[in-house]
Design a protein around this motif. Structure first.
Motif, mmCIF file in Angstrom:
data_model
loop_
_atom_site.group_PDB
_atom_site.id
_atom_site.type_symbol
_atom_site.label_atom_id
_atom_site.label_comp_id
_atom_site.label_asym_id
_atom_site.label_seq_id
_atom_site.Cartn_x
_atom_site.Cartn_y
_atom_site.Cartn_z
ATOM 1 N N ILE A 166 -19.266 29.143 11.264
ATOM 2 C CA ILE A 166 -20.258 28.869 10.215
ATOM 3 C C ILE A 166 -20.007 29.766 9.004
ATOM 4 O O ILE A 166 -20.053 29.311 7.860
ATOM 5 C CB ILE A 166 -21.697 29.021 10.751
ATOM 6 N N VAL A 167 -19.700 31.031 9.250
ATOM 7 C CA VAL A 167 -19.401 31.955 8.153
ATOM 8 C C VAL A 167 -18.160 31.472 7.395
ATOM 9 O O VAL A 167 -18.135 31.478 6.150
ATOM 10 C CB VAL A 167 -19.231 33.404 8.661
ATOM 11 N N ALA A 168 -17.145 31.022 8.112
ATOM 12 C CA ALA A 168 -15.937 30.497 7.458
ATOM 13 C C ALA A 168 -16.280 29.268 6.622
ATOM 14 O O ALA A 168 -15.774 29.106 5.499
ATOM 15 C CB ALA A 168 -14.880 30.149 8.507
ATOM 16 N N PHE A 169 -17.143 28.417 7.133
ATOM 17 C CA PHE A 169 -17.585 27.224 6.405
ATOM 18 C C PHE A 169 -18.324 27.635 5.125
ATOM 19 O O PHE A 169 -18.111 27.072 4.055
ATOM 20 C CB PHE A 169 -18.492 26.382 7.308
ATOM 21 N N ILE A 170 -19.181 28.652 5.238
ATOM 22 C CA ILE A 170 -19.929 29.140 4.074
ATOM 23 C C ILE A 170 -18.961 29.697 3.024
ATOM 24 O O ILE A 170 -19.074 29.384 1.840
ATOM 25 C CB ILE A 170 -20.955 30.218 4.497
ATOM 26 N N ARG A 171 -18.007 30.492 3.463
ATOM 27 C CA ARG A 171 -17.026 31.064 2.525
ATOM 28 C C ARG A 171 -16.228 29.953 1.832
ATOM 29 O O ARG A 171 -15.990 30.017 0.631
ATOM 30 C CB ARG A 171 -16.089 32.025 3.245
ATOM 31 N N GLU A 194 -18.273 15.976 4.964
ATOM 32 C CA GLU A 194 -17.875 17.125 5.763
ATOM 33 C C GLU A 194 -19.007 18.142 5.786
ATOM 34 O O GLU A 194 -19.247 18.852 4.837
ATOM 35 C CB GLU A 194 -16.618 17.745 5.127
ATOM 36 N N GLY A 195 -19.725 18.194 6.887
ATOM 37 C CA GLY A 195 -20.864 19.097 6.991
ATOM 38 C C GLY A 195 -20.630 20.161 8.038
ATOM 39 O O GLY A 195 -19.594 20.205 8.690
ATOM 40 N N VAL A 196 -21.611 21.034 8.204
ATOM 41 C CA VAL A 196 -21.525 22.103 9.184
ATOM 42 C C VAL A 196 -22.072 21.603 10.517
ATOM 43 O O VAL A 196 -23.063 20.882 10.557
ATOM 44 C CB VAL A 196 -22.269 23.371 8.723
ATOM 45 N N ASP A 197 -21.413 21.974 11.595
ATOM 46 C CA ASP A 197 -21.869 21.646 12.940
ATOM 47 C C ASP A 197 -22.785 22.774 13.402
ATOM 48 O O ASP A 197 -22.331 23.909 13.579
ATOM 49 C CB ASP A 197 -20.663 21.503 13.877
ATOM 50 N N PRO A 198 -24.081 22.505 13.598
ATOM 51 C CA PRO A 198 -25.011 23.573 13.965
ATOM 52 C C PRO A 198 -24.742 24.168 15.348
ATOM 53 O O PRO A 198 -25.262 25.231 15.672
ATOM 54 C CB PRO A 198 -26.385 22.899 13.918
ATOM 55 N N ASP A 199 -23.904 23.504 16.156
ATOM 56 C CA ASP A 199 -23.596 24.013 17.495
ATOM 57 C C ASP A 199 -22.340 24.872 17.522
ATOM 58 O O ASP A 199 -21.927 25.333 18.579
ATOM 59 C CB ASP A 199 -23.432 22.838 18.472
ATOM 60 N N LEU A 254 -26.153 28.213 5.753
ATOM 61 C CA LEU A 254 -26.950 29.438 5.722
ATOM 62 C C LEU A 254 -28.266 29.262 6.475
ATOM 63 O O LEU A 254 -28.738 30.188 7.137
ATOM 64 C CB LEU A 254 -27.211 29.871 4.279
ATOM 65 N N VAL A 255 -28.850 28.072 6.397
ATOM 66 C CA VAL A 255 -30.090 27.795 7.132
ATOM 67 C C VAL A 255 -29.867 27.972 8.632
ATOM 68 O O VAL A 255 -30.714 28.532 9.339
ATOM 69 C CB VAL A 255 -30.624 26.377 6.812
ATOM 70 N N VAL A 256 -28.707 27.527 9.119
ATOM 71 C CA VAL A 256 -28.392 27.693 10.541
ATOM 72 C C VAL A 256 -28.378 29.184 10.892
ATOM 73 O O VAL A 256 -28.948 29.600 11.902
ATOM 74 C CB VAL A 256 -27.044 27.023 10.900
ATOM 75 N N LEU A 257 -27.737 29.995 10.044
ATOM 76 C CA LEU A 257 -27.687 31.433 10.313
ATOM 77 C C LEU A 257 -29.062 32.086 10.186
ATOM 78 O O LEU A 257 -29.399 32.982 10.966
ATOM 79 C CB LEU A 257 -26.682 32.124 9.386
ATOM 80 N N VAL A 258 -29.856 31.662 9.230
ATOM 81 C CA VAL A 258 -31.217 32.192 9.077
ATOM 82 C C VAL A 258 -32.000 31.947 10.361
ATOM 83 O O VAL A 258 -32.690 32.841 10.874
ATOM 84 C CB VAL A 258 -31.935 31.550 7.864
ATOM 85 N N GLN A 259 -31.881 30.734 10.899
ATOM 86 C CA GLN A 259 -32.601 30.399 12.136
ATOM 87 C C GLN A 259 -32.070 31.205 13.320
ATOM 88 O O GLN A 259 -32.840 31.679 14.151
ATOM 89 C CB GLN A 259 -32.494 28.902 12.418
ATOM 90 N N GLU A 277 -30.401 38.612 2.621
ATOM 91 C CA GLU A 277 -29.911 39.682 3.487
ATOM 92 C C GLU A 277 -28.621 39.244 4.196
ATOM 93 O O GLU A 277 -27.662 40.013 4.281
ATOM 94 C CB GLU A 277 -30.991 40.038 4.517
ATOM 95 N N ILE A 278 -28.597 38.014 4.681
ATOM 96 C CA ILE A 278 -27.400 37.483 5.346
ATOM 97 C C ILE A 278 -26.233 37.430 4.356
ATOM 98 O O ILE A 278 -25.115 37.845 4.671
ATOM 99 C CB ILE A 278 -27.679 36.091 5.957
ATOM 100 N N MET A 279 -26.500 36.937 3.158
ATOM 101 C CA MET A 279 -25.439 36.845 2.154
ATOM 102 C C MET A 279 -24.907 38.227 1.790
ATOM 103 O O MET A 279 -23.701 38.406 1.629
ATOM 104 C CB MET A 279 -25.944 36.097 0.921
ATOM 105 N N ALA A 280 -25.793 39.203 1.688
ATOM 106 C CA ALA A 280 -25.360 40.570 1.375
ATOM 107 C C ALA A 280 -24.513 41.136 2.520
ATOM 108 O O ALA A 280 -23.471 41.749 2.281
ATOM 109 C CB ALA A 280 -26.579 41.456 1.107
ATOM 110 N N GLU A 281 -24.955 40.906 3.764
ATOM 111 C CA GLU A 281 -24.191 41.380 4.932
ATOM 112 C C GLU A 281 -22.785 40.797 4.955
ATOM 113 O O GLU A 281 -21.831 41.476 5.322
ATOM 114 C CB GLU A 281 -24.899 40.959 6.228
ATOM 115 N N LEU A 282 -22.686 39.530 4.585
ATOM 116 C CA LEU A 282 -21.402 38.835 4.634
ATOM 117 C C LEU A 282 -20.583 39.021 3.358
ATOM 118 O O LEU A 282 -19.448 38.557 3.276
ATOM 119 C CB LEU A 282 -21.620 37.341 4.889
ATOM 120 N N GLY A 283 -21.170 39.681 2.355
ATOM 121 C CA GLY A 283 -20.464 39.899 1.098
ATOM 122 C C GLY A 283 -20.234 38.617 0.325
ATOM 123 O O GLY A 283 -19.215 38.456 -0.334
ATOM 124 N N LEU A 284 -21.194 37.715 0.408
ATOM 125 C CA LEU A 284 -21.063 36.413 -0.246
ATOM 126 C C LEU A 284 -21.610 36.447 -1.661
ATOM 127 O O LEU A 284 -22.569 37.156 -1.962
ATOM 128 C CB LEU A 284 -21.796 35.330 0.555
#
Length: 149
Positions: free
Chosen positions: A58-63, A47-52, A114-119, A127-134
């Motif tokens: 994606i944030v829900a998947f990360i959480r 079960e992986g993340v769909d980059p599209d 997270l790589v998808v969001l970084v891109q 910074e992304i993790m801090a913004e999302l409160g992760l």
């Protein structure tokens, strides 16, 4: 390295010896549980993340992959404390190692997302993790609500 392989071989042989001692009914139950575990593990790995997908998905998947479910997370911390005190039984050690494997799989999935969001966002991971409160570190024990028995 040979000592690790020999240790693994001994564990496998010990397990095999134990399985051979099971009654037919117990063997069926063991086989069923092993198969269920293997299927859950395969699903978790595949079960992986769909980059599209959308940022929100994606944030829900990360959480979802940021920590174990509460019951397993609580058990992980119980076993981790016992391990630090060097009082784990062999069964508890195996359970602890399995929880660590689950965490490692989840970490890989989370990082891939997270790589998808970084891109997409052009920002550093922290910074992304801090913004999302992760959660950034799994080293600090969380505060669990009191269990009701």
């Amino acid at each position: 390295m040979a000592s690790i392989e020999n240790s693994t071989e001994l564990k496998v042989e010990h397990l095999l010896h134990s399985v051979k001692q099971l009654s037919p009914v117990e063997l069926d139950e063991f086989t069923r549980k092993l198969t269920e575990w293997q299927q859950r593990r395969e699903v978790a790995i595949s079960e992986g993340v769909d980059p599209d997908t959308t940022d929100a998905e994606i944030v829900a998947f990360i959480r979802k992959n940021s920590q174990l479910p509460e019951k397993e997370n609580r058990r992980y911390w119980q076993l981790r404390r016992k391990r630090e005190d060097e009082i784990l039984s062999d069964t508890e050690l195996s359970e602890y190692q399995e929880l660590i494997r689950q965490l490692e799989i989840m970490n890989v999935k989370r990082l891939e997302a997270l790589v998808v969001l970084v891109q997409r966002w052009g920002k550093p991971v922290r910074e992304i993790m801090a913004e999302l409160g992760l959660l950034i570190s799994h080293f600090d024990e969380p505060q669990f609500p009191e269990e009701v028995t």
